[in-house]
Design a protein around this motif. Structure first.
Motif, PDB file in Angstrom:
ATOM      1  N   UNK A   1      -7.865   0.788  -4.332  1.00 48.99           N
ATOM      2  CA  UNK A   1      -7.812  -0.488  -5.058  1.00 48.99           C
ATOM      3  C   UNK A   1      -6.474  -0.651  -5.776  1.00 48.99           C
ATOM      4  N   UNK A   2      -5.984   0.426  -6.348  1.00 45.17           N
ATOM      5  CA  UNK A   2      -4.684   0.383  -7.019  1.00 45.17           C
ATOM      6  C   UNK A   2      -3.598   0.037  -6.006  1.00 45.17           C
ATOM      7  N   UNK A   3      -3.662   0.642  -4.824  1.00 46.97           N
ATOM      8  CA  UNK A   3      -2.680   0.370  -3.772  1.00 46.97           C
ATOM      9  C   UNK A   3      -2.728  -1.103  -3.356  1.00 46.97           C
ATOM     10  N   UNK A   4      -3.908  -1.633  -3.146  1.00 44.40           N
ATOM     11  CA  UNK A   4      -4.026  -3.023  -2.712  1.00 44.40           C
ATOM     12  C   UNK A   4      -3.498  -3.983  -3.782  1.00 44.40           C
TER      13      UNK A   4
ATOM     14  N   UNK B   1       4.117  -5.763  -5.223  1.00 46.28           N
ATOM     15  CA  UNK B   1       5.206  -5.032  -5.866  1.00 46.28           C
ATOM     16  C   UNK B   1       5.885  -4.081  -4.881  1.00 46.28           C
ATOM     17  N   UNK B   2       5.093  -3.418  -4.045  1.00 47.37           N
ATOM     18  CA  UNK B   2       5.635  -2.469  -3.065  1.00 47.37           C
ATOM     19  C   UNK B   2       6.462  -3.159  -1.991  1.00 47.37           C
ATOM     20  N   UNK B   3       5.966  -4.269  -1.477  1.00 48.53           N
ATOM     21  CA  UNK B   3       6.569  -4.878  -0.300  1.00 48.53           C
ATOM     22  C   UNK B   3       7.504  -6.041  -0.609  1.00 48.53           C
ATOM     23  N   UNK B   4       7.439  -6.553  -1.788  1.00 50.69           N
ATOM     24  CA  UNK B   4       8.319  -7.660  -2.143  1.00 50.69           C
ATOM     25  C   UNK B   4       7.663  -9.017  -1.927  1.00 50.69           C
ATOM     26  N   UNK B   5       8.311 -10.025  -2.441  1.00 47.96           N
ATOM     27  CA  UNK B   5       7.754 -11.381  -2.442  1.00 47.96           C
ATOM     28  C   UNK B   5       7.583 -11.950  -1.033  1.00 47.96           C
ATOM     29  N   UNK B   6       8.538 -11.693  -0.153  1.00 44.82           N
ATOM     30  CA  UNK B   6       8.481 -12.275   1.195  1.00 44.82           C
ATOM     31  C   UNK B   6       7.266 -11.773   1.962  1.00 44.82           C
ATOM     32  N   UNK B   7       7.096 -10.465   2.015  1.00 45.05           N
ATOM     33  CA  UNK B   7       5.965  -9.887   2.758  1.00 45.05           C
ATOM     34  C   UNK B   7       4.651 -10.249   2.062  1.00 45.05           C
TER      35      UNK B   7
ATOM     36  N   UNK C   1       7.061   2.184   5.553  1.00 45.80           N
ATOM     37  CA  UNK C   1       6.017   1.683   4.656  1.00 45.80           C
ATOM     38  C   UNK C   1       5.082   2.829   4.264  1.00 45.80           C
ATOM     39  N   UNK C   2       4.713   3.665   5.228  1.00 44.73           N
ATOM     40  CA  UNK C   2       3.870   4.833   4.920  1.00 44.73           C
ATOM     41  C   UNK C   2       4.568   5.763   3.935  1.00 44.73           C
ATOM     42  N   UNK C   3       5.863   5.992   4.135  1.00 44.74           N
ATOM     43  CA  UNK C   3       6.622   6.846   3.211  1.00 44.74           C
ATOM     44  C   UNK C   3       6.676   6.236   1.822  1.00 44.74           C
ATOM     45  N   UNK C   4       6.842   4.930   1.745  1.00 45.89           N
ATOM     46  CA  UNK C   4       6.878   4.239   0.464  1.00 45.89           C
ATOM     47  C   UNK C   4       5.546   4.384  -0.271  1.00 45.89           C
TER      48      UNK C   4
ATOM     49  N   UNK D   1       2.029   6.775  -4.346  1.00 44.11           N
ATOM     50  CA  UNK D   1       0.629   7.128  -4.599  1.00 44.11           C
ATOM     51  C   UNK D   1       0.253   8.538  -4.170  1.00 44.11           C
ATOM     52  N   UNK D   2       1.152   9.233  -3.512  1.00 39.06           N
ATOM     53  CA  UNK D   2       0.851  10.581  -3.045  1.00 39.06           C
ATOM     54  C   UNK D   2       0.389  10.572  -1.603  1.00 39.06           C
ATOM     55  N   UNK D   3       0.545  11.700  -0.968  1.00 42.00           N
ATOM     56  CA  UNK D   3       0.157  11.819   0.437  1.00 42.00           C
ATOM     57  C   UNK D   3      -1.351  11.829   0.572  1.00 42.00           C
ATOM     58  N   UNK D   4      -1.830  11.318   1.697  1.00 38.62           N
ATOM     59  CA  UNK D   4      -3.255  11.395   1.984  1.00 38.62           C
ATOM     60  C   UNK D   4      -4.045  10.140   1.674  1.00 38.62           C
ATOM     61  N   UNK D   5      -3.525   9.253   0.855  1.00 33.49           N
ATOM     62  CA  UNK D   5      -4.291   8.038   0.558  1.00 33.49           C
ATOM     63  C   UNK D   5      -4.355   7.131   1.774  1.00 33.49           C
TER      64      UNK D   5
END
Length: 104
Positions: free
Chosen positions: A37-40, A45-51, A85-88, A93-97
């Protein structure tokens, strides 16, 4: 022996609130759902306004992030940069999510 009215019988070294919350999430097996939920919520913020403005749907199932994009060029750009994107996501958030991204 005098009873201290401020001593409620709790441990003297009380855990900070964040640690206590993390333990509660682990105890009820809600940590993964909470992180998802935090990721969603952090997607814009992660991907920017355009995406973010061209994202019409976002959900996670079985550690796969499904992203519905309304723009063909943005969709192909995300497909080409899936590992970035996966690396970001992993760095924030840490690996595995999330283990994979599916662009719809």
């Amino acid at each position: 022996m005098e009873h201290n009215r401020y001593n409620s019988g709790r441990k003297k070294d009380a855990a900070p609130l964040q640690e206590a919350f993390e333990e509660l999430l682990k105890a009820y097996r809600l940590k993964d759902k909470f992180d998802e939920k935090i990721l969603m919520n952090a997607w814009p913020e992660l991907m920017g306004k355009t995406v973010a403005s061209r994202t019409s749907g976002l959900y996670i199932k079985d550690k796969k992030l499904f992203v519905k994009i309304t723009s063909g060029p943005v969709k192909s750009e995300l497909n080409m940069n899936r590992t970035k994107v996966l690396d970001l996501i992993a760095s924030k958030f840490g690996k595995g999510i999330i283990e994979d991204i599916v662009i719809l």
